[in-house]
Design an enzyme around this catalytic site. Structure first.
Site, short mmCIF file in Angstrom:
data_model
loop_
_atom_site.label_atom_id
_atom_site.label_comp_id
_atom_site.label_asym_id
_atom_site.label_seq_id
_atom_site.Cartn_x
_atom_site.Cartn_y
_atom_site.Cartn_z
N TYR A 47 -20.11 15.12 -45.87
CA TYR A 47 -21.10 15.99 -45.21
C TYR A 47 -22.52 15.71 -45.71
CZ TYR A 47 -16.98 19.01 -44.26
OH TYR A 47 -15.76 19.50 -43.90
N HIS A 54 -9.65 14.90 -48.52
CA HIS A 54 -10.18 15.38 -47.24
C HIS A 54 -9.25 15.04 -46.07
CE1 HIS A 54 -14.29 16.14 -45.07
NE2 HIS A 54 -13.28 16.65 -44.39
N1 LIG Z 1 -11.32 19.62 -43.73
C1 LIG Z 1 -11.77 19.16 -42.58
O1 LIG Z 1 -11.36 18.09 -42.08
C2 LIG Z 1 -12.79 19.96 -41.81
C3 LIG Z 1 -13.04 19.68 -40.46
C4 LIG Z 1 -13.99 20.46 -39.81
C5 LIG Z 1 -14.66 21.47 -40.46
N2 LIG Z 1 -14.41 21.71 -41.79
C6 LIG Z 1 -15.11 22.79 -42.54
O2 LIG Z 1 -15.03 23.99 -41.79
C7 LIG Z 1 -16.33 24.51 -41.57
C8 LIG Z 1 -16.37 25.29 -40.29
O3 LIG Z 1 -16.01 24.50 -39.17
P1 LIG Z 1 -17.07 24.09 -38.06
O4 LIG Z 1 -18.39 24.16 -38.68
O5 LIG Z 1 -16.67 22.79 -37.50
O6 LIG Z 1 -16.83 25.17 -36.90
P2 LIG Z 1 -16.93 26.76 -36.78
O7 LIG Z 1 -17.30 27.39 -38.05
O8 LIG Z 1 -15.68 27.19 -36.08
O9 LIG Z 1 -18.09 26.94 -35.71
C9 LIG Z 1 -19.42 26.70 -36.01
C10 LIG Z 1 -20.25 26.99 -34.74
O10 LIG Z 1 -20.12 28.37 -34.37
C11 LIG Z 1 -21.42 29.00 -34.30
N3 LIG Z 1 -21.29 30.34 -34.88
C12 LIG Z 1 -21.07 30.66 -36.19
N4 LIG Z 1 -20.97 31.98 -36.36
C13 LIG Z 1 -21.15 32.55 -35.14
C14 LIG Z 1 -21.15 33.88 -34.68
N5 LIG Z 1 -20.96 34.91 -35.51
N6 LIG Z 1 -21.36 34.09 -33.35
C15 LIG Z 1 -21.55 33.06 -32.51
N7 LIG Z 1 -21.55 31.77 -32.88
C16 LIG Z 1 -21.35 31.50 -34.19
C17 LIG Z 1 -22.34 28.11 -35.09
O11 LIG Z 1 -23.62 28.11 -34.52
P3 LIG Z 1 -24.90 28.85 -35.19
O12 LIG Z 1 -25.38 27.95 -36.28
O13 LIG Z 1 -25.81 28.97 -34.03
O14 LIG Z 1 -24.42 30.18 -35.69
C18 LIG Z 1 -21.71 26.73 -34.93
O15 LIG Z 1 -22.16 26.10 -33.76
C19 LIG Z 1 -17.23 23.27 -41.63
O16 LIG Z 1 -18.58 23.59 -41.84
C20 LIG Z 1 -16.60 22.51 -42.77
O17 LIG Z 1 -17.03 23.06 -44.01
C21 LIG Z 1 -13.46 20.99 -42.47
#
Ligand SMILES: NC(=O)c1ccc[n+]([C@@H]2O[C@H](COP(=O)([O-])OP(=O)(O)OC[C@H]3O[C@@H](n4cnc5c(N)ncnc54)[C@H](OP(=O)(O)O)[C@@H]3O)[C@@H](O)[C@H]2O)c1
Length: 279
Positions: A52, A110
């Site tokens: 990241y 990861h």
């Molecule tokens: N281990 C792995 O392979 C892996 C893979 C993917 C992700 N991850 C981890 O998981 C974390 C979360 O996953 P993600 O970032 O992909 O997806 P997520 O948290 O499901 O979704 C993030 C999106 O949702 C929006 N959002 C957040 N809170 C909100 C709310 N209360 N109301 C409306 N929209 C909202 C955000 O936009 P705004 O900024 O506009 O709020 C952003 O566009 C990552 O940051 C990472 O740390 C790990």
């Protein structure tokens, strides 16, 4: 100390705050600001990864927040390209240098490597723990078969499997296999990367509790005993995403959300992903 309302998930010796901030893409000043805001709001769990490139932002936000290092649970992860023990060890040192700390709370593989035998990478993971570079170790994106292989190889307890979970995917088999080992399920993409807000069933349930669809999705995961790591850049979303410990979904609401699992929408499926379990 974690914000008082946030529950703790205990798993094989680790105590993980049930809500953490996902810091993928939270780069530069905007990223640092978002991470600092989360700490100001009471988040005490941050999720980053070497790939990241947000470890420096995590360090800067923590320093600016005035929150003690010991009070925050910090996870980082090392990806499949660095699965060979020497590469893994070098990457761990780089992560710690970027984070400006001698130890993380949780270090994860990861993604499982398709070429390097798991036991080699697990050996490097255990070595990092024995050297005090991490308090706990765990996995991410491991299937049920790969979990078995990892446990056969490890000399240290594995505390979590970080996998994609939200209402639009059925991960029951993998969740059961993870929990059977005493590991926590850490749900990534817990609001399906923005596909949850506006979804009819979640919106409707949210209205009865004075909550948003995103909050319903997070509460659904927490109520199933998981940890969730939503990401946001927006202060109001960051605030909403931790305000999920003051309401409870009914059995009927949980059942309605479970029905959405049949959508089977996977948000993250890169070429290096393993062949996922099917039910
Ligand atoms: N281990 C792995 O392979 C892996 C893979 C993917 C992700 N991850 C981890 O998981 C974390 C979360 O996953 P993600 O970032 O992909 O997806 P997520 O948290 O499901 O979704 C993030 C999106 O949702 C929006 N959002 C957040 N809170 C909100 C709310 N209360 N109301 C409306 N929209 C909202 C955000 O936009 P705004 O900024 O506009 O709020 C952003 O566009 C990552 O940051 C990472 O740390 C790990």
């Amino acid at each position: 100390m974690p914000s008082p309302q946030v529950t703790i998930v205990e798993a094989n010796g680790a105590r993980i705050p049930a809500i953490g901030l996902g810091t993928m893409t939270l780069k530069g000043d905007e990223g640092t600001r978002a991470i600092k805001t989360s700490l100001d709001l009471g988040y005490r769990h941050l999720d980053t990864a070497a790939v990241y490139e947000t470890e420096r932002e995590n360090a800067a936000a923590l320093a600016a927040s005035g929150v003690k290092r010991a009070d925050v649970f910090i996870t980082t992860k090392i990806r499949q390209d660095d699965a060979m023990p020497d590469d893994f060890a070098r990457k761990v040192d780089e992560c710690l240098a970027n984070l400006k700390m001698p130890q993380v709370d949780l270090l994860l593989i990861h993604w499982p490597s398709k070429t390097v035998p798991i036991k080699l990478t697990i050996g490097a993971l255990c070595k990092a723990k024995k050297e005090g570079k991490t308090k706990h170790i765990g996995l991410s994106n491991f299937t049920t078969a790969l979990l078995d292989e990892a446990w056969a190889a490890t000399t240290e307890p594995l505390v979590c499997n970080q996998i994609e979970v939200h209402p639009f995917i059925n991960q029951d088999k993998l969740i059961a296999a993870t929990e059977k080992r005493g590991m926590a399920v850490v749900a990534y993409c817990p609001i399906a990367r923005g596909k949850v807000p506006g979804a009819e069933v979640l919106d409707k349930i949210g209205k009865t509790h004075g909550k948003t669809a995103a909050q319903v999705s997070l509460r659904y995961l927490i109520q199933r005993g998981m940890v969730a790591i939503p990401r946001s850049t927006k202060p109001d979303h960051l605030k909403a995403n931790i305000e999920i410990f003051d309401f409870k979904l009914s059995d009927a609401e949980m059942a309605d959300l479970r029905k959405l699992n049949a959508t089977n929408m996977r948000v993250v499926n890169p070429p290096h992903a393993p062949v996922w379990d099917t039910l």
